[in-house]
Each structure stands twice: as C-alpha cells, then as structure tokens.
Design a protein around this motif. Structure first.
Motif, short mmCIF file in Angstrom:
data_model
loop_
_atom_site.label_atom_id
_atom_site.label_comp_id
_atom_site.label_asym_id
_atom_site.label_seq_id
_atom_site.Cartn_x
_atom_site.Cartn_y
_atom_site.Cartn_z
N PRO A 22 -2.11 -14.85 13.11
CA PRO A 22 -1.62 -13.47 13.06
C PRO A 22 -0.65 -13.27 11.91
O PRO A 22 0.08 -14.17 11.52
CB PRO A 22 -0.93 -13.30 14.42
CG PRO A 22 -0.57 -14.68 14.84
CD PRO A 22 -1.64 -15.58 14.30
N PRO A 29 3.34 -9.15 14.86
CA PRO A 29 3.29 -9.16 16.32
C PRO A 29 2.08 -8.38 16.84
O PRO A 29 1.68 -7.36 16.27
CB PRO A 29 4.61 -8.49 16.72
CG PRO A 29 5.04 -7.70 15.53
CD PRO A 29 4.52 -8.44 14.34
N GLN A 30 1.50 -8.89 17.92
CA GLN A 30 0.34 -8.25 18.53
C GLN A 30 0.73 -7.39 19.73
O GLN A 30 -0.11 -6.67 20.27
CB GLN A 30 -0.66 -9.32 18.97
CG GLN A 30 -1.07 -10.28 17.86
CD GLN A 30 -1.72 -9.59 16.69
OE1 GLN A 30 -2.74 -8.92 16.84
NE2 GLN A 30 -1.12 -9.72 15.50
N GLU A 69 3.11 -10.77 23.10
CA GLU A 69 3.58 -12.14 22.98
C GLU A 69 4.63 -12.46 24.05
O GLU A 69 5.45 -11.61 24.38
CB GLU A 69 4.19 -12.40 21.60
CG GLU A 69 3.19 -12.37 20.46
CD GLU A 69 2.94 -10.98 19.90
OE1 GLU A 69 2.13 -10.85 18.99
OE2 GLU A 69 3.59 -10.02 20.40
N TRP A 88 6.13 -14.15 17.76
CA TRP A 88 4.75 -14.19 17.26
C TRP A 88 4.58 -15.22 16.15
O TRP A 88 3.49 -15.77 15.95
CB TRP A 88 4.33 -12.81 16.76
CG TRP A 88 5.01 -12.36 15.48
CD1 TRP A 88 6.15 -11.65 15.36
CD2 TRP A 88 4.58 -12.64 14.14
NE1 TRP A 88 6.48 -11.45 14.04
CE2 TRP A 88 5.53 -12.04 13.26
CE3 TRP A 88 3.50 -13.32 13.59
CZ2 TRP A 88 5.42 -12.11 11.88
CZ3 TRP A 88 3.39 -13.39 12.20
CH2 TRP A 88 4.34 -12.78 11.35
#
Length: 233
Positions: free
Chosen positions: A135, A138-139, A142, A146
């Motif tokens: 990644p 940030p998704q 988390e 991240w």
C-alpha cells in the motif's frame, strides 16, 4: 488480569502487558501484525501460573509509538532493548507470525541469548508468490500503522535469503508450531525453518494460522511439554 505499563526502548515508547508473579522466570510474547499484546489473552493467564509473562505492543501497534520505520531489524532492536531495560536475562521468547520473525531475529543476536524460543506459524524468508500488494497510503481499516503493512509486504516480496543462515546460528532450544492445512503460511517453509534451527522440534496443530487462539489448550500443552519446569530465583 493483565497490568499495563510503558517504557522507552531503542528511542521509542513501548506499551506492554504483564501477568504473574514478578519473581517468576520471564516469558516474553510477541504478537502478529495488526494485533497487540492483548492477542495473548487466551493463553497468558495460564502461562502466568509458572512464569512472569510480558507482552509488548510492537512498534506501530497498540499503545506503542508509530515512528514510521518498521523494518524487522528495527523491531528486533526494540525487543533487545526491551529485554535489556527490564533486565530480562535468559527469558523464554515466543512469537506468532510477524512476531515469530522478530523472535528468531532476536534469538540470532549473540547479546540476546534467550533461554528458549517458541515460533508459532513463523514466516519463512522466501519470496511471496504471487507478490503482495504494497500500500502507498492508509486503506481505512488498519489495526496498526499502515506503514507496518507496507514494510512487511515489501519484505514478504523480497526477503534477504541470508536470513536462512541466521536461523542456523540460533543456539537455544526451539519449538516450532505449525498450524497445518488451514494456515495461509506455507507449511513446507515452516518445516524448513525447523530443519534449519539446530535441534528444533516441529509440531503441527491443525488449527490454522492462529494456533494459540483457536486451540489454546493444545498450544499450552505443547509449550508445557517443551519448556523445562521453571525454577524460582
């Protein structure tokens, strides 16, 4: 019930939990990625019947600092400093998944000298096929920084093959616990880790990746069979 503490080690603040009598022999538990020391709640109280149990939140996780650097070598140095700061000479060191990688790097350090090593579902230093996505931000879901996910995925895609030689230098008694067919970790890679560490014992508990959570009684039985009866100072 566990007690919560913090200390400074290797330049960062580490949060950690403890269970058991302060005078009992030390046992340090290292969690997997995306978790924290509370991950060991299913087994820590039972282990505390014979040991003083410590479960730090590794950097980027739980109540510990998020410094942005998450190479395994940094986590190793954190744990070595944690042991030194608390004066935990000859502790038993146990780790799960990512924590098992940190644990075997610590055990390979001549200055650390753990009394024994337990590796639950350790990740072998072999390239992931197909490679993991790294990644770039940030998704949103988390449970850790991240950047930990990015660092570990980069390592999974391109680990240093020299780490196999580090495994061969581990000198303490070692138990390797594999989760069997239900695990996403290659079981032949776990077997290869056990074969590389001199004298290591390999045990498979058909529980998948989370042996200590899915089958805590079996996990505890294997540890009790492996660890010598502790003697109080």
């Amino acid at each position: 019930m566990s007690e919560l503490h913090t200390l400074r080690a290797n330049g960062i603040r580490l949060a950690y939990r403890t269970w058991g009598d302060e005078d009992a022999p030390p046992l340090v538990l290292l969690h997997g990625r995306g978790s924290d020391g509370a991950d060991w709640d299913p087994v820590a109280p039972a282990l505390a019947e014979t040991h003083r149990v410590y479960a730090p939140d590794l950097r980027g996780h739980g109540g510990s600092d998020r410094p942005g650097e998450y190479a395994f070598e940094a986590m190793r140095d954190d744990v070595v400093a944690f042991l030194d700061t608390l004066g935990l000479d000859r502790a038993v060191l146990a780790g799960h998944s990512m924590g098992a990688v940190v644990a075997y790097l610590v055990a390979a350090e001549p200055s650390a000298r753990p009394a024994a090593l337990v590796l639950e579902e350790p990740v072998p230093p072999d390239p992931e096929v197909p490679p993991r996505v790294v990644p770039s931000g940030p998704q949103g879901d988390e449970t850790c920084d991240w950047r930990v996910i990015a660092a570990v995925n980069r390592w999974r895609n391109d680990p240093d093959p020299a780490w196999w030689d580090l495994l061969a230098g581990i000198a303490c008694p070692t138990l390797v616990l594999a989760g069997g067919a239900g695990s996403h970790i290659p079981q032949d890679g776990i077997a290869a880790i056990a074969a590389r560490v001199p004298g290591a014992r390999l045990v498979t508990v058909e529980a998948g990746h989370l042996v200590h959570q899915e089958r805590p009684a079996d996990f505890l039985a294997e540890l009790r069979s492996f660890l010598p009866a502790p003697r109080r100072p």
